[in-house]
Design an enzyme around this catalytic site. Structure first.
Site, PDB file in Angstrom:
ATOM      1  CG  ASN A   1      -2.203  -0.842   0.893  1.00  0.00           C
ATOM      2  OD1 ASN A   1      -3.013  -0.474   0.047  1.00  0.00           O
ATOM      3  ND2 ASN A   1      -2.315  -1.988   1.559  1.00  0.00           N
ATOM      4  CG  ASN A  15      -6.113   1.285   9.050  1.00  0.00           C
ATOM      5  OD1 ASN A  15      -5.011   0.957   8.599  1.00  0.00           O
ATOM      6  ND2 ASN A  15      -6.936   0.406   9.604  1.00  0.00           N
ATOM      7  CG  HIS A  40      -9.778  -3.433   8.085  1.00  0.00           C
ATOM      8  ND1 HIS A  40      -8.887  -3.968   9.000  1.00  0.00           N
ATOM      9  CD2 HIS A  40     -10.846  -4.280   8.057  1.00  0.00           C
ATOM     10  CE1 HIS A  40      -9.400  -5.074   9.510  1.00  0.00           C
ATOM     11  NE2 HIS A  40     -10.586  -5.296   8.957  1.00  0.00           N
ATOM     12  CG  ASP A  68      -9.689  -2.379  12.110  1.00  0.00           C
ATOM     13  OD1 ASP A  68      -8.806  -1.602  11.707  1.00  0.00           O
ATOM     14  OD2 ASP A  68      -9.461  -3.580  12.342  1.00  0.00           O
TER      15      ASP A  68
HETATM   16  C1  GRF Z   1      -3.208  -4.867   3.901  1.00  0.00           C
HETATM   17  O1  GRF Z   1      -4.127  -5.862   3.537  1.00  0.00           O
HETATM   18  C2  GRF Z   1      -3.825  -3.864   4.840  1.00  0.00           C
HETATM   19  O2  GRF Z   1      -5.173  -3.617   4.559  1.00  0.00           O
HETATM   20  C3  GRF Z   1      -3.718  -4.571   6.157  1.00  0.00           C
HETATM   21  O3  GRF Z   1      -2.463  -5.194   6.116  1.00  0.00           O
HETATM   22  C4  GRF Z   1      -2.086  -5.423   4.763  1.00  0.00           C
HETATM   23  C5  GRF Z   1      -0.803  -4.707   4.551  1.00  0.00           C
HETATM   24  O4  GRF Z   1      -0.263  -4.939   3.283  1.00  0.00           O
HETATM   25  N1  GRF Z   1      -3.917  -3.655   7.249  1.00  0.00           N
HETATM   26  P1  GRF Z   1       0.958  -4.076   2.752  1.00  0.00           P
HETATM   27  O5  GRF Z   1       2.009  -4.057   3.844  1.00  0.00           O
HETATM   28  O6  GRF Z   1       0.444  -2.705   2.431  1.00  0.00           O
HETATM   29  O7  GRF Z   1       1.437  -4.801   1.528  1.00  0.00           O
END
Ligand code: GRF
Length: 197
Positions: free
Chosen positions: A13, A100, A102, A138
């Site tokens: 992300n 955030n 999720h 969350d």
């Molecule tokens: C993602 O699925 C996010 O929603 C969750 O943890 C994961 C993190 O993935 N909280 P990355 O580290 O961004 O690849």
């Protein structure tokens, strides 16, 4: 807009946000990336792109992060796979919104391993949510959501991958709305100025 990203893991992300800022889709600068995990791939990704990236000891994370946020004049914090729960004191003291992402359609399946929760529940649809962080895990107001189908033969990995692709789409989009000053929070409800009703 100056963004601080907090990440504990692989940082896909974070990568999506860096790419969005790089192409100009997101008119914002990632000012700093902070992690509570020294070996986090997210820190490596940030350094490779020439961004400021710091590991902070988990026990002292919040105190150190508050100082860094002040010094970097960050306007927004984006949690991106950040596995610590931020305290109410931190949320108040940091003085900037915290977003955030999720991997479920909140309020369904908060907490750990939401994809597994969705499978165990027998849900036909799950999804991804970008929300403001408040003092409950969350829980804060929803900025953006997208549904993702759950298929009969899914396992945790296949569902996680399908959801992750949507996270990478809606997280930069939601941050862009913030950068454009279009996010209006009214209690739990969020209006995006200029979006179709
Ligand atoms: C993602 O699925 C996010 O929603 C969750 O943890 C994961 C993190 O993935 N909280 P990355 O580290 O961004 O690849």
């Amino acid at each position: 807009m100056r963004i601080a990203v907090f990440a504990s893991g692989r940082g896909s992300n974070l990568r999506a946000l860096m790419e969005a800022a790089g192409t100009g889709y997101l008119k914002a600068e990632i000012a700093v990336v902070l992690s509570d995990v020294q070996s986090a791939r997210a820190l490596e990704r940030a350094s490779q792109q020439g961004l400021a990236a710091r590991f902070l000891e988990p026990e002292a994370f919040e105190v150190a992060a508050l100082e860094i946020l002040r010094n970097t004049a960050a306007d927004l914090i984006c949690l991106a796979g950040f596995m610590c729960i931020l305290s109410g004191d931190f949320i108040q003291q940091c003085g900037v919104p915290i977003l955030n992402v999720h991997p479920s359609l909140l309020p369904a399946f908060p907490g750990l391993r939401p994809q597994r929760q969705a499978l165990e529940h027998g849900a036909r649809v799950s999804g991804a949510t970008v929300h403001l962080v408040d003092e409950r895990v969350d829980h804060g107001p929803v900025i953006a959501q997208t549904p993702v189908p759950v298929f009969q033969d899914d396992d945790e990995e296949s569902l996680s991958e399908r959801i992750l692709r949507q996270e990478h789409r809606i997280y930069p989009m939601a941050v862009r709305w913030f950068a454009e000053g279009r996010v209006l929070v009214e209690g739990r409800r969020v209006r995006i100025a200029g979006a179709p009703a």
